[in-house]
Design a protein around this motif. Structure first.
Motif, PDB file in Angstrom:
ATOM      1  N   ASN A   2      23.087 104.354  76.506  1.00 35.92           N
ATOM      2  CA  ASN A   2      22.015 105.128  75.909  1.00 35.92           C
ATOM      3  C   ASN A   2      21.461 104.465  74.654  1.00 35.92           C
ATOM      4  O   ASN A   2      21.134 105.112  73.667  1.00 35.92           O
ATOM      5  N   GLU A   3      21.351 103.147  74.703  1.00 34.63           N
ATOM      6  CA  GLU A   3      20.699 102.383  73.649  1.00 34.63           C
ATOM      7  C   GLU A   3      19.607 101.515  74.274  1.00 34.63           C
ATOM      8  O   GLU A   3      19.694 101.126  75.437  1.00 34.63           O
ATOM      9  N   ILE A   4      18.596 101.207  73.467  1.00 35.07           N
ATOM     10  CA  ILE A   4      17.502 100.383  73.960  1.00 35.07           C
ATOM     11  C   ILE A   4      16.914  99.616  72.789  1.00 35.07           C
ATOM     12  O   ILE A   4      16.958 100.076  71.636  1.00 35.07           O
ATOM     13  N   LEU A  30       8.854  99.396  72.652  1.00 37.89           N
ATOM     14  CA  LEU A  30      10.041  98.617  72.998  1.00 37.89           C
ATOM     15  C   LEU A  30       9.821  97.135  72.723  1.00 37.89           C
ATOM     16  O   LEU A  30       8.685  96.648  72.727  1.00 37.89           O
ATOM     17  N   LEU A  55      18.515  97.643  68.203  1.00 39.02           N
ATOM     18  CA  LEU A  55      19.107  98.577  69.157  1.00 39.02           C
ATOM     19  C   LEU A  55      19.144  99.966  68.536  1.00 39.02           C
ATOM     20  O   LEU A  55      19.659 100.147  67.427  1.00 39.02           O
ATOM     21  N   TYR A  80      13.260  97.102  81.063  1.00 35.93           N
ATOM     22  CA  TYR A  80      14.511  97.721  80.623  1.00 35.93           C
ATOM     23  C   TYR A  80      15.076  98.649  81.695  1.00 35.93           C
ATOM     24  O   TYR A  80      14.437  99.645  82.046  1.00 35.93           O
ATOM     25  N   GLN A  82      17.209 100.783  81.248  1.00 32.01           N
ATOM     26  CA  GLN A  82      17.462 102.076  80.602  1.00 32.01           C
ATOM     27  C   GLN A  82      16.221 102.966  80.585  1.00 32.01           C
ATOM     28  O   GLN A  82      16.306 104.147  80.220  1.00 32.01           O
ATOM     29  N   LEU A  83      15.060 102.419  80.936  1.00 35.77           N
ATOM     30  CA  LEU A  83      13.814 103.177  80.792  1.00 35.77           C
ATOM     31  C   LEU A  83      13.834 104.519  81.513  1.00 35.77           C
ATOM     32  O   LEU A  83      13.459 105.543  80.913  1.00 35.77           O
ATOM     33  N   LEU A  86      15.806 107.007  79.505  1.00 36.90           N
ATOM     34  CA  LEU A  86      15.133 107.366  78.263  1.00 36.90           C
ATOM     35  C   LEU A  86      14.041 108.392  78.523  1.00 36.90           C
ATOM     36  O   LEU A  86      13.901 109.382  77.798  1.00 36.90           O
TER      37      LEU A  86
END
Length: 204
Positions: A2-4, A30, A55, A80, A82-83, A86
């Motif tokens: 849960n980091e980006i 980003l 980050l 990413y 993680q997008l 997020l």
């Protein structure tokens, strides 16, 4: 995870471009983009060497949100993995999400997210728009530098008559590109003008 990686964030501003121009929004920008558009206004024309890359946790990003609509831009958000998570986390706060992308990368994303496709394949043939992005786009925004962009993408634009299509004058040459776009709109009356309102107003 849960980091980006973040280039910058800013709150309580407006969307300056495209369909939602004038709407109060927060921005999550980003870090990183490989496409290297020569007129990139966020510093990634050369790949972004030396630009901020911090980050941040999803929790920290969400804690600073102030507006009911959030724009995720870049850089190129779709690089990413993680997008999607997020976006889900932001939507869980009853906010809506818009994502600005070149369309060169794809991964499944929330069906509620608004996708602004601004293709750059004509600038860098190594990064064509992937087929899924043409299908998923909520709007198409063409940055106009020469006017040839419309012919380059015509085979795709003609297949998407239901999607709003915006022509946006390239900012650094606006004394030339704004009249050019106004003329193109006479030829393509179904298309619409996108001005970078935030730059005219002097806001982030």
């Amino acid at each position: 995870m849960n980091e980006i990686a973040i280039h910058e964030t800013f709150q309580n501003t407006i969307q300056g471009e495209g369909f939602w121009a004038g709407t109060p929004v927060d921005f999550i920008r980003l870090a990183g983009c490989p496409v290297q558009c020569h007129y990139c206004d966020t510093g990634y024309a050369n790949g972004g060497e030396g630009l901020p890359r911090n980050l941040r946790s999803f929790e920290a990003l969400i804690a600073e949100l102030r507006s009911p609509k959030v724009v995720i831009s870049g850089g190129e958000p779709f690089i990413y993995p993680q997008l999607p998570d997020l976006v889900k986390c932001i939507e869980a706060t009853n906010r809506t999400v818009s994502i600005e992308t070149s369309g060169s990368f794809w991964q499944p994303i929330s069906s509620s997210a608004w996708i602004t496709l601004s293709p750059k394949e004509h600038l860098n043939s190594h990064y064509p728009v992937v087929a899924q992005m043409w299908e998923r786009a909520s709007e198409i925004k063409l940055v106009i530098e020469t006017g040839s962009e419309l012919k380059y993408y015509d085979q795709y634009l003609s297949l998407k008559p239901q999607i709003p299509i915006f022509l946006q004058p390239e900012w650094t040459q606006r004394d030339y590109t704004l009249p050019l776009v106004l003329n193109l709109l006479q030829q393509y009356p179904k298309y619409r003008l996108s001005l970078q309102l935030h730059k005219y107003l002097g806001v982030d």
